[in-house]
Design a protein around this motif. Sequence first.
Motif, PDB file in Angstrom:
ATOM      1  N   ILE A  95       0.847  -1.181   0.000  1.00 48.33           N
ATOM      2  CA  ILE A  95       0.000   0.000   0.000  1.00 48.33           C
ATOM      3  C   ILE A  95       0.886   1.235   0.000  1.00 48.33           C
ATOM      4  O   ILE A  95       1.932   1.256   0.678  1.00 48.33           O
ATOM      5  CB  ILE A  95      -0.945   0.008   1.228  1.00 48.33           C
ATOM      6  CG1 ILE A  95      -1.850   1.252   1.192  1.00 48.33           C
ATOM      7  CG2 ILE A  95      -0.174  -0.066   2.536  1.00 48.33           C
ATOM      8  CD1 ILE A  95      -2.884   1.296   2.311  1.00 48.33           C
ATOM      9  N   PRO A  96       0.566   2.267  -0.758  1.00 50.40           N
ATOM     10  CA  PRO A  96       1.393   3.478  -0.751  1.00 50.40           C
ATOM     11  C   PRO A  96       1.587   4.005   0.664  1.00 50.40           C
ATOM     12  O   PRO A  96       0.642   4.063   1.454  1.00 50.40           O
ATOM     13  CB  PRO A  96       0.587   4.458  -1.607  1.00 50.40           C
ATOM     14  CG  PRO A  96      -0.232   3.593  -2.508  1.00 50.40           C
ATOM     15  CD  PRO A  96      -0.558   2.369  -1.711  1.00 50.40           C
ATOM     16  N   ALA A  97       2.815   4.359   0.985  1.00 49.30           N
ATOM     17  CA  ALA A  97       3.138   4.784   2.353  1.00 49.30           C
ATOM     18  C   ALA A  97       2.320   5.998   2.771  1.00 49.30           C
ATOM     19  O   ALA A  97       1.890   6.103   3.927  1.00 49.30           O
ATOM     20  CB  ALA A  97       4.634   5.090   2.459  1.00 49.30           C
ATOM     21  N   GLY A 122      -2.137   8.219   5.943  1.00 50.05           N
ATOM     22  CA  GLY A 122      -3.427   8.905   5.996  1.00 50.05           C
ATOM     23  C   GLY A 122      -4.445   8.115   6.791  1.00 50.05           C
ATOM     24  O   GLY A 122      -5.207   8.674   7.592  1.00 50.05           O
ATOM     25  N   LEU A 123      -4.467   6.791   6.580  1.00 48.28           N
ATOM     26  CA  LEU A 123      -5.383   5.944   7.350  1.00 48.28           C
ATOM     27  C   LEU A 123      -5.035   5.968   8.834  1.00 48.28           C
ATOM     28  O   LEU A 123      -5.919   5.968   9.701  1.00 48.28           O
ATOM     29  CB  LEU A 123      -5.335   4.516   6.819  1.00 48.28           C
ATOM     30  CG  LEU A 123      -5.880   4.298   5.404  1.00 48.28           C
ATOM     31  CD1 LEU A 123      -5.637   2.869   4.944  1.00 48.28           C
ATOM     32  CD2 LEU A 123      -7.376   4.614   5.344  1.00 48.28           C
ATOM     33  N   SER A 147       9.717   9.415  -0.298  1.00 46.34           N
ATOM     34  CA  SER A 147      10.125   9.628   1.094  1.00 46.34           C
ATOM     35  C   SER A 147      10.036  11.097   1.466  1.00 46.34           C
ATOM     36  O   SER A 147       9.556  11.446   2.552  1.00 46.34           O
ATOM     37  CB  SER A 147      11.550   9.113   1.303  1.00 46.34           C
ATOM     38  OG  SER A 147      11.977   9.363   2.626  1.00 46.34           O
ATOM     39  N   ASN A 148      10.487  11.962   0.562  1.00 47.46           N
ATOM     40  CA  ASN A 148      10.386  13.400   0.825  1.00 47.46           C
ATOM     41  C   ASN A 148       8.937  13.843   0.915  1.00 47.46           C
ATOM     42  O   ASN A 148       8.560  14.637   1.782  1.00 47.46           O
ATOM     43  CB  ASN A 148      11.108  14.192  -0.269  1.00 47.46           C
ATOM     44  CG  ASN A 148      12.613  13.991  -0.236  1.00 47.46           C
ATOM     45  OD1 ASN A 148      13.180  13.686   0.815  1.00 47.46           O
ATOM     46  ND2 ASN A 148      13.263  14.144  -1.374  1.00 47.46           N
ATOM     47  N   SER A 149       8.099  13.324   0.009  1.00 48.33           N
ATOM     48  CA  SER A 149       6.671  13.657   0.030  1.00 48.33           C
ATOM     49  C   SER A 149       6.022  13.190   1.322  1.00 48.33           C
ATOM     50  O   SER A 149       5.215  13.913   1.925  1.00 48.33           O
ATOM     51  CB  SER A 149       5.976  13.009  -1.176  1.00 48.33           C
ATOM     52  OG  SER A 149       4.585  13.227  -1.134  1.00 48.33           O
ATOM     53  N   LEU A 150       6.391  11.984   1.778  1.00 45.65           N
ATOM     54  CA  LEU A 150       5.838  11.463   3.016  1.00 45.65           C
ATOM     55  C   LEU A 150       6.282  12.296   4.207  1.00 45.65           C
ATOM     56  O   LEU A 150       5.478  12.590   5.109  1.00 45.65           O
ATOM     57  CB  LEU A 150       6.265  10.005   3.200  1.00 45.65           C
ATOM     58  CG  LEU A 150       5.778   9.302   4.473  1.00 45.65           C
ATOM     59  CD1 LEU A 150       4.260   9.262   4.520  1.00 45.65           C
ATOM     60  CD2 LEU A 150       6.351   7.889   4.549  1.00 45.65           C
TER      61      LEU A 150
END
Length: 593
Positions: free
Chosen positions: A137-139, A144-145, A227-230
């Motif tokens: 699943i996208p990190a 978000g969940l 990783s930067n986006s997260l």
Amino acid sequence: MMKFLHQSKHNNNTIRLSKIGSNVFVLSFLCFFLCGDVVTAFTSPTNLVSTTTTTPSSSMTMMIGGEGELLVNTATNFVSDAMTMTTNTITNTEDISSSLVLSFADQGQNLAGIFFQSSLLPYLAYLYFIGFRENKIPALSNFGLQFILFFVVSTIPSGIISKSTYGVTLANCDWLHGSAEFLLTVANVMLVLGFKEQATSMATASVGGGSATAAIGGNDDDSATNSNSLTISRVLAFGSFAIFVATCVLGPSMFEPHTPFMAGVGDLPAATSAALPWASQHPDPENALSIPTWIIHYSSVIEFIIAMRLVWEYAKRTGNETWKGLTWGMLPLHASGVCACTYHLFYNNMQFIVTMQAGLTALGNLTCAIAAYRIAVSNGWTFGDLNPFNKDNESEDNDSTKRMTAVKTSSSAAVVVEQDSSSENSLVLFGKITATTIVLSYLTKYGELGVDFPFSVNPPLALGIIVAVPLLTAFPYLQESNFLSFGKDEDGEEKKGLSMADVKKFGAAGILAYVLTELAFWAVAFPVASTALYQTSGHWPDVINDATDRTTVLGFIFAGANVARLLVPVRLGAALALAPWVDENITNRENNE
């Protein structure tokens, strides 16, 4: 080779630590949530009064322990004065405790609160299974969940402040209401963005001739970008939660109960609103949602609909059809969001909608947990994964390698080039969401002033809205799943509907599945009938001693049974859907044993 083995062992240790950390987090949050019941018990009037009337010496011993004996001895000189002060403050203590109990009553002492509390464990199970590492699943979506838990936490102090400070429910305190709901919107945005970015990466890899493994697992550049986006998303998310906490601390001394969220930016002046040609008979009520709060609500609902579609597309891109089950599992949660908007549409006048929303939330968390379990099992999850120390390094290395190979193989074969909703630019997508929510917010807030139905209690219309919107959302998935097709008869003609003969084709498994579906109906019939009586009469039925209550409950059940007769195709369809599982897990298991 040795370097690879060392890195693999390091990764396995990291996985174990992640498992332990996740379990600790889940248990900590569960304890925090259950503390609400403990606090409620200790803040009840009886407990507070009895604690207050305890002698100072015993109270001080409880608080400061054995090292405080000198203070206790000194305090005994003031026993009579303390008892007098206690007697004088009992009344104030009762007032405070009553206020606190009233606050917590909104959270857990009614049917809606019970539903909301019971929905926690399924949601934690949902987070556990959906976060299984081989699900890929996208990190950002996974975070978000997880961040939705912060929204859940935020509703507790919000409800307490609104009730104890202003004497109103959270729904009628716009600045608190909007502040808490904003966290849900933040979570949904991350849920959508995660699947959106994953879909874009998979489509790009497919066009460029790359493999799905690079798209799902991520190459070095993509991993760094993600990783930067997260990291940025986490900072912004936790920053929004910090702002919420500061608002809760400072807000009660700064705002009135009906102060609009975000200062009501976008709201029309009261004079302008009253001057609207269609609003002459219905002025805007003081508990009406502000434009920013309406935007928050509509955006959450729309983002969740988009997330359902992205999950569906993710199933097609990865070739794992079990992901489609998650879209179906999300449908009750979507209906729960529709309940919230409907409740506010009628200016918070129908309490049964809140109960229905809570029930749908509990149901949705359960269906999502089941769907996530099926996804995890399809990707190699076993009960052994519950224990992070159940395997030695070698067996875990081999098992992990096998799982990774399976995921890579299925993913590589499944990636296709499609032009669907997930290929749209993220900025364009959220621009459309913003424009749509703004238009809907203005139409709702000021358009409903020109009609009569929002200002009256109209349960049939409210139920119609709550049922119609999720059905419209589900209809495209029904079409794509060929769920509406009943197959062909012996002559090759399209069948007009389902019959018991279709169930009997599965033999004993089909009959048992049909029995289980009927038992499920009757299992929920009595609780639903009892709840209906409670909502209409204000008391729970006493079917043993009260003949009137017994007759009323049976009448509700009889009415429900007649309505259920109209849904025979649905019941038969449920039996047919359950039959393969019954055949595999009950009838065949008994034969094998």
